[in-house]
Motif scaffolding. Sequence first.
Motif, PDB file in Angstrom:
ATOM      1  N   PHE A  82      -6.984   1.130  -3.051  1.00 28.90           N
ATOM      2  CA  PHE A  82      -5.562   0.888  -3.296  1.00 28.90           C
ATOM      3  C   PHE A  82      -5.019  -0.213  -2.400  1.00 28.90           C
ATOM      4  CE2 PHE A  82      -0.966   1.790  -3.055  1.00 28.90           C
ATOM      5  CZ  PHE A  82      -0.677   1.732  -4.409  1.00 28.90           C
ATOM      6  N   ASP A 142      -0.668   5.096   0.624  1.00 23.27           N
ATOM      7  CA  ASP A 142      -2.039   5.257   0.154  1.00 23.27           C
ATOM      8  C   ASP A 142      -2.889   4.210   0.870  1.00 23.27           C
ATOM      9  OD1 ASP A 142      -4.481   5.387  -1.126  1.00 23.27           O
ATOM     10  OD2 ASP A 142      -3.639   5.559  -3.142  1.00 23.27           O
ATOM     11  N   ARG A 146       2.706   3.921  -2.767  1.00 26.89           N
ATOM     12  CA  ARG A 146       2.898   4.350  -4.154  1.00 26.89           C
ATOM     13  C   ARG A 146       4.357   4.735  -4.395  1.00 26.89           C
ATOM     14  NH1 ARG A 146      -1.608   4.780  -7.138  1.00 26.89           N
ATOM     15  NH2 ARG A 146      -3.649   4.860  -6.074  1.00 26.89           N
ATOM     16  N   ALA A 175       0.832  -1.217   0.000  1.00 28.23           N
ATOM     17  CA  ALA A 175       0.000   0.000   0.000  1.00 28.23           C
ATOM     18  C   ALA A 175       0.858   1.257   0.000  1.00 28.23           C
ATOM     19  CB  ALA A 175      -0.956   0.000   1.189  1.00 28.23           C
ATOM     20  N   GLU A 192      -5.984  -3.321  -4.097  1.00 31.10           N
ATOM     21  CA  GLU A 192      -5.153  -3.469  -5.305  1.00 31.10           C
ATOM     22  C   GLU A 192      -3.759  -3.964  -4.937  1.00 31.10           C
ATOM     23  OE1 GLU A 192      -2.966  -0.432  -8.404  1.00 31.10           O
ATOM     24  OE2 GLU A 192      -5.007   0.071  -7.762  1.00 31.10           O
ATOM     25  N   SER A 193      -3.204  -3.409  -3.843  1.00 30.35           N
ATOM     26  CA  SER A 193      -1.865  -3.794  -3.411  1.00 30.35           C
ATOM     27  C   SER A 193      -1.825  -5.257  -2.986  1.00 30.35           C
ATOM     28  CB  SER A 193      -1.415  -2.889  -2.254  1.00 30.35           C
ATOM     29  OG  SER A 193      -0.133  -3.264  -1.781  1.00 30.35           O
TER      30      SER A 193
END
Length: 323
Positions: free
Chosen positions: A91, A86, A80, A78, A94-95
């Motif tokens: 996110f 983030d 960027r 997590a 997504e991570s």
Amino acid sequence: MIGRKVGGTGYGLTSRHAIPSEEQAFAALHIALASGCNLWDGGEIYGTPDYNSLTLLKKYYALYPEDADKVVLNIKGAMRPGWRPDGSPAFVRESVEKCLRMLGERGRIDMFECARRDPKVPLGETLGALAELVNEGKIGGVALSEVSAGTVRQAVKITKIVAVEVELSLWSTEPLTNGIADACAEFDILIIAYSPIGRGMLTGQIKSFEDIPHGDLRKILPRYQPENFENNIKLVKELEKMAQKKHCTTAQLALAWIRSLSNKKGMPQIIPIPGATTAERVKENAVEVELTEWEMKDIDTILARCEVIGDRYHPMGMTMING
């Protein structure tokens, strides 16, 4: 805690030195597990997208498929590019899913932590997303990284926290006095101690600022700068004397101190995760040296006499810890 027992020493899948060959890395991983170091710590952010701790593990599990179920894996993500946290639910998900893809079908994430707390996102939203991922079976548990005692106490009201990763060593004792250890003990949370050998300082191999390789992160960290180095090396020299009397290396003494903290009244379980790039160094770190109560008191005396000065990170890095 997370369904699988972890050993007394872990293994950090990071290095500030030159990237080792896969053969060398696999040998280090294999001996770590054979030595009882089964809590492994890696991250989406360690290395390039094509070659990092997760892609390395995928290849390792392909070579040693029987080891996949023996490892207790903690992964941080997590984050960027540019080390920008983030913690938004989208996110975070997504991570995690990206990490699972990189690990491959044999890999699993026993614990996942956001590398740093995102101050722009409410903690409940971030941890809520991770709790959903636990319920979906995508991660085994929720961990925290470089947070304050206040955040730990806030987090346990949101979801179950299985571990807190912090820098802890004879070179960095802050978690013992800033409330982190107390909070983790209160809620029965494991502490994962990263950089337990003081980013290599406690090996005794760094004798001066000039010994730090060019391009090494330590070149810009306050604790290692010339104006602080001469004071701080006094601690290393005192520990070297004690290690000689114990017939062990200074690194082994440093790791023994961390493990012994767990035996103190009111302390949580603490597992150090030293990083190493060679099988020989892993075997050295895995040797469990026993410290008596009196030796622990002697170390307390040394710490009081040889106070380490200088921040752990540069100013930007300091703004991202203890969130």
